[in-house]
Design a protein around this motif. Structure first.
Motif, PDB file in Angstrom:
ATOM      1  N   LEU A 149     -15.196  -5.389  16.997  1.00 29.55           N
ATOM      2  CA  LEU A 149     -16.296  -4.420  17.020  1.00 29.55           C
ATOM      3  C   LEU A 149     -16.617  -4.035  15.574  1.00 29.55           C
ATOM      4  N   PRO A 150     -17.878  -4.142  15.138  1.00 32.34           N
ATOM      5  CA  PRO A 150     -18.210  -3.911  13.721  1.00 32.34           C
ATOM      6  C   PRO A 150     -17.721  -2.567  13.181  1.00 32.34           C
ATOM      7  N   LYS A 151     -17.908  -1.508  13.961  1.00 29.80           N
ATOM      8  CA  LYS A 151     -17.489  -0.190  13.487  1.00 29.80           C
ATOM      9  C   LYS A 151     -15.980  -0.129  13.331  1.00 29.80           C
ATOM     10  N   VAL A 152     -15.248  -0.686  14.288  1.00 28.51           N
ATOM     11  CA  VAL A 152     -13.789  -0.692  14.207  1.00 28.51           C
ATOM     12  C   VAL A 152     -13.332  -1.508  12.999  1.00 28.51           C
ATOM     13  N   GLY A 153     -14.011  -2.627  12.733  1.00 28.39           N
ATOM     14  CA  GLY A 153     -13.656  -3.437  11.577  1.00 28.39           C
ATOM     15  C   GLY A 153     -13.761  -2.664  10.273  1.00 28.39           C
ATOM     16  N   LEU A 154     -14.809  -1.849  10.122  1.00 29.15           N
ATOM     17  CA  LEU A 154     -14.963  -1.050   8.905  1.00 29.15           C
ATOM     18  C   LEU A 154     -13.968   0.101   8.861  1.00 29.15           C
ATOM     19  N   LEU A 155     -13.658   0.693  10.018  1.00 26.00           N
ATOM     20  CA  LEU A 155     -12.634   1.732  10.057  1.00 26.00           C
ATOM     21  C   LEU A 155     -11.270   1.162   9.665  1.00 26.00           C
ATOM     22  N   VAL A 156     -11.025  -0.077  10.067  1.00 23.08           N
ATOM     23  CA  VAL A 156      -9.796  -0.758   9.663  1.00 23.08           C
ATOM     24  C   VAL A 156      -9.753  -0.905   8.139  1.00 23.08           C
ATOM     25  N   PHE A 157     -10.895  -1.210   7.538  1.00 15.57           N
ATOM     26  CA  PHE A 157     -10.972  -1.327   6.082  1.00 15.57           C
ATOM     27  C   PHE A 157     -10.630   0.002   5.408  1.00 15.57           C
ATOM     28  N   ILE A 158     -11.123   1.100   5.994  1.00 12.95           N
ATOM     29  CA  ILE A 158     -10.788   2.435   5.488  1.00 12.95           C
ATOM     30  C   ILE A 158      -9.277   2.664   5.561  1.00 12.95           C
ATOM     31  N   ILE A 159      -8.683   2.344   6.717  1.00 10.80           N
ATOM     32  CA  ILE A 159      -7.238   2.523   6.903  1.00 10.80           C
ATOM     33  C   ILE A 159      -6.461   1.687   5.886  1.00 10.80           C
ATOM     34  N   ASN A 160      -6.882   0.435   5.697  1.00 13.23           N
ATOM     35  CA  ASN A 160      -6.232  -0.444   4.724  1.00 13.23           C
ATOM     36  C   ASN A 160      -6.238   0.164   3.324  1.00 13.23           C
ATOM     37  N   SER A 161      -7.403   0.656   2.910  1.00 17.53           N
ATOM     38  CA  SER A 161      -7.525   1.175   1.545  1.00 17.53           C
ATOM     39  C   SER A 161      -6.644   2.395   1.332  1.00 17.53           C
ATOM     40  N   LEU A 162      -6.589   3.281   2.327  1.00 18.15           N
ATOM     41  CA  LEU A 162      -5.789   4.500   2.186  1.00 18.15           C
ATOM     42  C   LEU A 162      -4.298   4.199   2.180  1.00 18.15           C
ATOM     43  N   SER A 163      -3.862   3.332   3.084  1.00 18.02           N
ATOM     44  CA  SER A 163      -2.435   3.016   3.120  1.00 18.02           C
ATOM     45  C   SER A 163      -2.025   2.238   1.877  1.00 18.02           C
ATOM     46  N   SER A 164      -2.929   1.423   1.345  1.00 17.02           N
ATOM     47  CA  SER A 164      -2.640   0.708   0.110  1.00 17.02           C
ATOM     48  C   SER A 164      -2.464   1.676  -1.054  1.00 17.02           C
ATOM     49  N   CYS A 165      -3.285   2.710  -1.075  1.00 15.47           N
ATOM     50  CA  CYS A 165      -3.157   3.724  -2.131  1.00 15.47           C
ATOM     51  C   CYS A 165      -1.804   4.430  -2.058  1.00 15.47           C
ATOM     52  N   PHE A 166      -1.402   4.827  -0.861  1.00  8.72           N
ATOM     53  CA  PHE A 166      -0.088   5.453  -0.710  1.00  8.72           C
ATOM     54  C   PHE A 166       1.024   4.487  -1.099  1.00  8.72           C
ATOM     55  N   GLY A 167       0.929   3.246  -0.596  1.00 13.65           N
ATOM     56  CA  GLY A 167       1.968   2.264  -0.869  1.00 13.65           C
ATOM     57  C   GLY A 167       2.076   1.906  -2.339  1.00 13.65           C
ATOM     58  N   PHE A 168       0.953   1.930  -3.039  1.00  9.84           N
ATOM     59  CA  PHE A 168       0.950   1.630  -4.474  1.00  9.84           C
ATOM     60  C   PHE A 168       1.888   2.550  -5.248  1.00  9.84           C
ATOM     61  N   LEU A 169       1.965   3.816  -4.814  1.00 12.95           N
ATOM     62  CA  LEU A 169       2.752   4.799  -5.559  1.00 12.95           C
ATOM     63  C   LEU A 169       4.263   4.608  -5.398  1.00 12.95           C
ATOM     64  N   ASP A 170       4.693   3.962  -4.308  1.00 16.19           N
ATOM     65  CA  ASP A 170       6.130   3.871  -4.037  1.00 16.19           C
ATOM     66  C   ASP A 170       6.918   3.202  -5.160  1.00 16.19           C
ATOM     67  N   PRO A 171       6.562   1.983  -5.583  1.00 16.31           N
ATOM     68  CA  PRO A 171       7.366   1.336  -6.609  1.00 16.31           C
ATOM     69  C   PRO A 171       6.935   1.656  -8.038  1.00 16.31           C
ATOM     70  N   THR A 172       5.788   2.324  -8.217  1.00 11.32           N
ATOM     71  CA  THR A 172       5.237   2.473  -9.561  1.00 11.32           C
ATOM     72  C   THR A 172       5.318   3.887 -10.128  1.00 11.32           C
ATOM     73  N   LEU A 173       5.074   4.893  -9.280  1.00 14.70           N
ATOM     74  CA  LEU A 173       4.951   6.253  -9.807  1.00 14.70           C
ATOM     75  C   LEU A 173       6.260   6.761 -10.401  1.00 14.70           C
ATOM     76  N   SER A 174       7.376   6.510  -9.715  1.00 13.65           N
ATOM     77  CA  SER A 174       8.658   7.003 -10.230  1.00 13.65           C
ATOM     78  C   SER A 174       8.999   6.354 -11.568  1.00 13.65           C
ATOM     79  N   LEU A 175       8.736   5.047 -11.702  1.00 12.98           N
ATOM     80  CA  LEU A 175       9.008   4.366 -12.970  1.00 12.98           C
ATOM     81  C   LEU A 175       8.101   4.889 -14.077  1.00 12.98           C
ATOM     82  N   PHE A 176       6.827   5.139 -13.749  1.00 18.12           N
ATOM     83  CA  PHE A 176       5.878   5.668 -14.727  1.00 18.12           C
ATOM     84  C   PHE A 176       6.302   7.052 -15.211  1.00 18.12           C
ATOM     85  N   VAL A 177       6.704   7.912 -14.274  1.00 19.00           N
ATOM     86  CA  VAL A 177       7.113   9.269 -14.639  1.00 19.00           C
ATOM     87  C   VAL A 177       8.390   9.246 -15.474  1.00 19.00           C
ATOM     88  N   LEU A 178       9.343   8.389 -15.090  1.00 23.08           N
ATOM     89  CA  LEU A 178      10.586   8.284 -15.863  1.00 23.08           C
ATOM     90  C   LEU A 178      10.322   7.816 -17.288  1.00 23.08           C
TER      91      LEU A 178
END
Length: 459
Positions: free
Chosen positions: A236-265
């Motif tokens: 469904l086109p609308k669901v496909g775009l909502l999935v894209f939104i979900i992907n982008s947000l979870s990617s942003c959260f996941g990006f911080l896991d291995p990088t933010l602590s090392l950057f702050v240290l």
């Protein structure tokens, strides 16, 4: 709020109007015992699972480096969790009716607690390939168990609260945020005081203690298997775009896991115990704002589209300023970093909370039957697509951090959120335009019918 046995059956979210919203708020104060037990069970899995997920952030990258893992490998260890959660969510979401939501929930929590304890003994494993392989194995087992528990939990919640999905999910994000808040500082301080093993053993035992509680209080829902599939839902086109939104947000959260602590240290020379407190701004603001956006989404469904679009636009801006990106010539400071994380937590709540009811409403509008089967599909799809971003975020983040540094890596991550926001906004504009075009012929036809009916009387 309707009890699970409401004779009228579940209705698509957002169909009650202002008066109906007032009645919903009145019913929120009259939860049945069964609904209360569902809330307690869901809160326990949100709290436990997010603590298990976030406890690694402050100290595991440093320990893994000592064992011979590169930043790219560390990112992959974080990212493989999401990859296998993706695969498991698709399976569990499709077969939740066959397996049984309660059994899936309990089994997922039990295995998650056990493998969290196993993670605590990995420092005894020889460094190099053996250590890395064991990290991947334990992380995969934890991902599968987490997918089972969360998919079952979301399905049960949507079944118990059919008319207030966003409100309930948003309210329970308090416990997800609390897990994100408690995980890093508790893990960091236990690690600093007692070493590597204790944080995992302590948390694994806490999760295991929740299992008998949920076995006793969680209601058992049964339903017939549905006729629709993930493929029909996601195409469904609308669901496909909502999935894209979900992907982008979870990617942003996941990006911080291995990088933010090392950057702050590296940037601010903070002790490991205090690094976890930096994550506090993100988790606390997300936990506080999510219930408000959930309530807003249920009371005024027409604003969901604006929350989704503007939430992602703000998130994109946050990642440009997180470093900040060097072309802005802004000096990196700890207070600014924490402030940006607070704003990011609010913008994430704006975008994440409306996605589940939006997908559910779209499914109902396109002929999906109301019941646990469709709820399982939507819940599994949400978890699976969240996992796609959560896999790409830390994996790509670890690689980019190693190659171009945190500042540029964060800016590139923000680009994903920007593109998804613009794509979703364009879809809503086109959807609104199509609806207006459809309504015009109906208005013209109605006017012609009125003229025809009045013409003999005029003559």
């Amino acid at each position: 709020m309707d009890a699970p046995g409401d004779p009228e059956g579940p209705r698509p979210p957002g169909g009650e109007g202002p008066a109906g919203s007032a009645r919903v708020m009145l019913r929120l104060r009259r939860l049945s015992r069964e609904q209360l037990y569902v809330l307690i069970s869901a809160a326990s899995v949100n709290l436990g699972s997010m603590m298990c997920y976030s406890i690694l952030g402050p100290f595991f990258p440093k320990e893994a480096e000592k064992k011979g893992a590169s930043n790219t490998i560390i990112g992959m260890i974080f990212g493989c969790y999401a990859l296998f959660e993706l695969l498991a969510s698709l399976v569990f979401g499709n077969y939740v009716v066959h397996i049984g939501a309660k059994f899936m929930f309990i089994a997922g929590m039990f295995v998650s607690g056990g493998v969290t304890i196993l993670f605590g003994i990995l420092d005894q494993v020889p460094e190099g390939p053996i250590f890395i392989a064991m990290c991947f194995l334990v992380r995969v087992m934890d991902a599968i168990s987490f997918a089972a528990a969360v998919t079952a939990s979301s399905s049960i919640l949507a079944k118990a609260f059919p008319n207030n999905v966003a409100t309930v999910l948003g309210s329970l994000e308090i416990f997800s945020g609390l897990g994100l808040i408690l995980g890093p500082p508790v893990g960091g301080f236990l690690y600093q005081s007692f070493g590597y093993e204790l944080p995992f053993i302590f948390l694994g035992c806490v999760v295991l203690l929740m299992v008998p509680l949920n076995m006793y209080i969680l209601p058992n829902y049964e339903s017939d298997p549905g006729q629709h599939s993930f493929w029909k839902l996601i195409t469904l086109p609308k669901v496909g775009l909502l999935v894209f939104i979900i992907n982008s947000l979870s990617s942003c959260f996941g990006f911080l896991d291995p990088t933010l602590s090392l950057f702050v240290l590296e940037k601010f020379n903070l002790p490991a115990g205090y690094v976890g407190l930096v994550f506090l701004g993100l988790a606390l603001s997300y936990a506080i704002s999510s219930p408000l956006f959930g309530l807003l989404s249920d009371k005024m469904p027409h604003v969901r589209k604006w929350l989704l679009v503007f939430g992602n636009l703000i998130t994109a801006g946050c990642y440009v300023l997180l470093g900040p990106v060097p072309i802005l010539h802004i000096q990196s400071q700890l207070w600014l970093l924490v402030l940006i994380l607070v704003v990011h937590g609010i913008s994430a709540g704006m975008s994440i909370i409306p996605t589940f009811p939006e997908i559910l409403s779209c499914a109902y509008e396109n002929g999906f039957e109301e019941g646990l089967s469709t709820l399982g599909l939507v819940s599994g799809l949400f978890s699976a697509m969240w996992s796609v971003g959560a896999f790409i975020g830390p994996t790509l983040g670890g690689f980019l951090y190693e190659k171009i540094g945190f500042e540029w890596a964060a800016a590139i991550q923000g680009l994903w959120a920007l593109i998804s926001a613009l794509a979703m906004g364009l879809f809503y504009v086109l959807e609104h335009s199509r609806r207006r075009r459809r309504s015009k012929p109906q208005d013209i036809l109605s006017t012609e019918e009125e003229k025809t009916a009045l013409l003999p009387h005029d003559l």
